[in-house]
Design a protein around this motif. Sequence first.
Motif, short mmCIF file in Angstrom:
data_model
loop_
_atom_site.label_atom_id
_atom_site.label_comp_id
_atom_site.label_asym_id
_atom_site.label_seq_id
_atom_site.Cartn_x
_atom_site.Cartn_y
_atom_site.Cartn_z
N UNK A 378 1.22 5.73 8.80
CA UNK A 378 2.34 5.12 8.08
C UNK A 378 2.46 3.63 8.36
N UNK A 379 2.02 3.19 9.55
CA UNK A 379 2.06 1.76 9.88
C UNK A 379 1.20 0.96 8.91
N UNK A 380 0.00 1.46 8.60
CA UNK A 380 -0.88 0.72 7.70
C UNK A 380 -0.27 0.60 6.31
N UNK A 381 0.44 1.63 5.86
CA UNK A 381 1.10 1.54 4.55
C UNK A 381 2.27 0.58 4.57
N UNK A 424 -15.91 2.71 11.43
CA UNK A 424 -16.69 3.01 10.23
C UNK A 424 -16.67 1.91 9.18
N UNK A 425 -15.76 0.94 9.32
CA UNK A 425 -15.54 -0.12 8.31
C UNK A 425 -14.96 0.43 7.01
N UNK A 426 -14.42 1.66 7.05
CA UNK A 426 -13.72 2.17 5.88
C UNK A 426 -12.42 1.39 5.68
N UNK A 427 -12.17 0.85 4.50
CA UNK A 427 -10.92 0.12 4.27
C UNK A 427 -9.70 1.00 4.49
N UNK A 428 -8.65 0.41 5.06
CA UNK A 428 -7.37 1.11 5.16
C UNK A 428 -6.44 0.64 4.05
N UNK A 429 -5.20 1.08 4.09
CA UNK A 429 -4.24 0.77 3.02
C UNK A 429 -4.06 -0.74 2.84
N UNK A 500 -2.55 8.61 -0.09
CA UNK A 500 -3.90 8.12 -0.39
C UNK A 500 -4.67 7.78 0.88
N UNK A 501 -3.95 7.56 2.00
CA UNK A 501 -4.61 7.29 3.27
C UNK A 501 -5.53 6.09 3.20
N UNK A 502 -6.79 6.30 3.59
CA UNK A 502 -7.77 5.21 3.58
C UNK A 502 -8.65 5.26 2.34
#
Length: 529
Positions: A378-381, A424-429, A500-502
């Motif tokens: 939730x912090x990233x959102x 992983x370098x997967x983008x976050x929100x 939607x997460x990441x």
Amino acid sequence: MKILEQRAARELLQRFEPHASWGKPMMRRSTIALASASIFLAALSATIWAADPPVKITVHWGGTIRVLKTKPTLLLGASPVLSPGAPLRDRIFKIIKDLGADDIRYAGGGYVYPHFGVAELDPPTATKTSWDFSHIDPVTEEVMKATAGHPLVLNFSAIPEWMFKTPAPVPYPADPEKPAWQYEQGKELRDPTAREVGEYFARVVAWHVKGGLTDELGKWHESGHHWKVDYWEVLNEPDIEHGLDAQTYTRIYDAVAEAVHGVSPETKLVGISDSYPSGHSEFFRYFLDPKNHRPGVPLDMISYHFYAVPNGDEPPEAHQFTFFYQADRFLETVGYIETLRKMLSPSTGTMVNEIGTMLPEDWAQTSPDYVFKPIAQSYWNLSAAIYAYVFAGLARMGIDDAAESGIPCAPGLWPSIAMLDWDTAQPNARFWVLKLIHHNFRPGDKIVDSSSDSGYVMAQAFVGASGERKVLFVNKRDREFEVQLPESTGAKIEVIDQTTGSNPPASSTLDGSSFKLGGFAVAVVTLTH
């Protein structure tokens, strides 16, 4: 209950100092008061979730406020993560290239990783110099490839420490990948005219644009680079790094500007790069006044930063109140700085080139006993919603750039401002919201008069160059709202929220004139009419 909540908020906020703390953490009494207010409001709002009425949006599509000029972009920092052979290097640069943003701000490693940002780590002697780009070039070359075709802001911010007066020479680690948190020392230059600093940065620029540089002993060092340096930013957060006052910084800026223009006349200069604009109004007043500069020194751009930061004892459920309160106060500060700029140097542009939120735990990362605490999704959102909210506010004021911070980040290196997963370098929100805004809103679009009847949901409408009508929404609370937007039946909605997460935004078609906006959601609605 809603009237009670609003009244309580007003009464509590009126007790704060006019400029409560925002930006990099500053321990002020106002932040303690704000923390208490946030906790109180978090508890109070929890009792009224079910009472929220539908949020009504009003748009005057013919009421143009201004033409959009604000470019959504980001901060990219040099570090071992971007070195050749690093496992995430290729994926990160692909993400940067695919974004296609203008004015990405590329910062050398500087005072964290000196080998990645300081090209002359030791002072010259009568027989040799220490010029070395062997760790800098492999990263910069990939940055240039990934941003090809787009303007770029370069900031090799660190002045070599041997140019400062210090009790003893300042050491740096032999291992390039080892952080050097104690590298930045000293406040007084050994050359008070700053000419030595200016000549150093001119050589760094020459390395990038002239195919090489001539060192202090007259020896040529070949680079083979003939890149265009669109913008050169002079230092980073000088109010923190070396604690420079306005007069000293302006003297350094002038020396660097003159020297850089001697080797690259077309390069534009970016000045100030302040970490805490609300607390340094005198810095802006002094720097923006042409009378305080040498004749002919350009004032092309100024820059400054914003981070929303909670107190250390705030529970996470209170962060939503703290962050958006600080965002509003920051936008008020931007308005004040814009007034100064227009009065003193109206042709100067503005880059807000670090925007984010930060958790207090990040400031313990230099301690030997630092232990990383996992960060909730939730912090990233919430952080992503703050960026979208600030972007909209800056756009309404005509700011040139809104750069989200930052890539790459990880535990031990400002993890709470990360835009990509550090494993992983997967983008976050945070990244997906930047990309959503970049994809939908372009310079030249019209910003039109729009409003929401709720203080909890922001709506800003735009009309594209082809007449396409779009609305940017930000939910400032961690709860769902029903939103009513006239003429939205059949519209396309793209949403980034906690579901939607990441992953990329969820896209769907509206089957009526209302829709649900989840907690901390950022959405773009594209109307069919």
